[in-house]
Design a protein around this motif. Structure first.
Motif, PDB file in Angstrom:
ATOM      1  N   ASP A 180      -2.629  69.625  50.441  1.00 36.55           N
ATOM      2  CA  ASP A 180      -1.503  70.552  50.277  1.00 36.55           C
ATOM      3  C   ASP A 180      -1.843  72.007  50.590  1.00 36.55           C
ATOM      4  OD1 ASP A 180      -2.992  71.256  48.053  1.00 36.55           O
ATOM      5  OD2 ASP A 180      -1.387  70.917  46.603  1.00 36.55           O
ATOM      6  N   GLY A 181      -3.088  72.268  50.985  1.00 41.78           N
ATOM      7  CA  GLY A 181      -3.464  73.622  51.394  1.00 41.78           C
ATOM      8  C   GLY A 181      -3.928  74.512  50.255  1.00 41.78           C
ATOM      9  N   VAL A 182      -3.984  73.979  49.051  1.00 40.34           N
ATOM     10  CA  VAL A 182      -4.515  74.723  47.912  1.00 40.34           C
ATOM     11  C   VAL A 182      -5.410  73.799  47.091  1.00 40.34           C
ATOM     12  CG1 VAL A 182      -2.587  76.350  47.713  1.00 40.34           C
ATOM     13  CG2 VAL A 182      -2.529  74.229  46.435  1.00 40.34           C
ATOM     14  N   LEU A 183      -6.383  74.402  46.432  1.00 36.75           N
ATOM     15  CA  LEU A 183      -7.260  73.636  45.552  1.00 36.75           C
ATOM     16  C   LEU A 183      -6.823  73.864  44.124  1.00 36.75           C
ATOM     17  CD1 LEU A 183     -10.752  74.535  47.048  1.00 36.75           C
ATOM     18  CD2 LEU A 183      -9.251  72.630  47.642  1.00 36.75           C
ATOM     19  N   ASP A 184      -6.616  72.765  43.416  1.00 32.70           N
ATOM     20  CA  ASP A 184      -6.371  72.911  41.984  1.00 32.70           C
ATOM     21  C   ASP A 184      -7.667  72.593  41.256  1.00 32.70           C
ATOM     22  OD1 ASP A 184      -6.566  70.088  41.651  1.00 32.70           O
ATOM     23  OD2 ASP A 184      -4.425  69.864  41.995  1.00 32.70           O
ATOM     24  N   LEU A 185      -7.685  72.784  39.965  1.00 33.39           N
ATOM     25  CA  LEU A 185      -8.899  72.611  39.189  1.00 33.39           C
ATOM     26  C   LEU A 185      -9.437  71.190  39.273  1.00 33.39           C
ATOM     27  CD1 LEU A 185     -10.964  73.933  37.351  1.00 33.39           C
ATOM     28  CD2 LEU A 185      -9.487  73.396  35.411  1.00 33.39           C
ATOM     29  N   VAL A 186      -8.557  70.216  39.280  1.00 30.50           N
ATOM     30  CA  VAL A 186      -8.993  68.817  39.362  1.00 30.50           C
ATOM     31  C   VAL A 186      -9.706  68.557  40.682  1.00 30.50           C
ATOM     32  CG1 VAL A 186      -8.210  66.410  39.451  1.00 30.50           C
ATOM     33  CG2 VAL A 186      -7.223  67.991  37.781  1.00 30.50           C
ATOM     34  N   GLU A 187      -9.137  68.998  41.785  1.00 28.78           N
ATOM     35  CA  GLU A 187      -9.769  68.801  43.098  1.00 28.78           C
ATOM     36  C   GLU A 187     -11.134  69.490  43.150  1.00 28.78           C
ATOM     37  OE1 GLU A 187      -6.145  68.480  46.285  1.00 28.78           O
ATOM     38  OE2 GLU A 187      -6.526  70.458  45.398  1.00 28.78           O
ATOM     39  N   PHE A 188     -11.180  70.713  42.653  1.00 24.06           N
ATOM     40  CA  PHE A 188     -12.426  71.476  42.679  1.00 24.06           C
ATOM     41  C   PHE A 188     -13.489  70.781  41.829  1.00 24.06           C
ATOM     42  CE2 PHE A 188     -15.285  74.896  41.320  1.00 24.06           C
ATOM     43  CZ  PHE A 188     -15.620  75.429  42.552  1.00 24.06           C
TER      44      PHE A 188
END
Length: 64
Positions: free
Chosen positions: A39-47
């Motif tokens: 989606d073009g952004v990193l959220d905390l879970v992805e990071f």
């Protein structure tokens, strides 16, 4: 920006602020690897998933 997510421009700034000697294409590749849902952004879970990997057993208990 306190949004709780990390956009590419913020990620790139962090890479350059930490004086990591990476080419633009490499920064883009790393960001894309972290961005699991694309989606073009990193959220905390992805990071966290990328940094910590799959947590199991004692590692999982230590984080909780």
């Amino acid at each position: 920006d306190s949004s709780g997510t990390l956009e590419y421009k913020e990620f790139r700034k962090a890479v350059t602020d930490f004086k990591l000697d990476l080419e633009e294409v490499d920064i883009q590749s790393i960001f894309s690897s972290f961005d699991a849902n694309g989606d073009g952004v990193l959220d905390l879970v992805e990071f966290n998933d990328m940094i910590l990997g799959q947590l199991e057993g004692q590692r999982l208990q230590a984080v909780q």
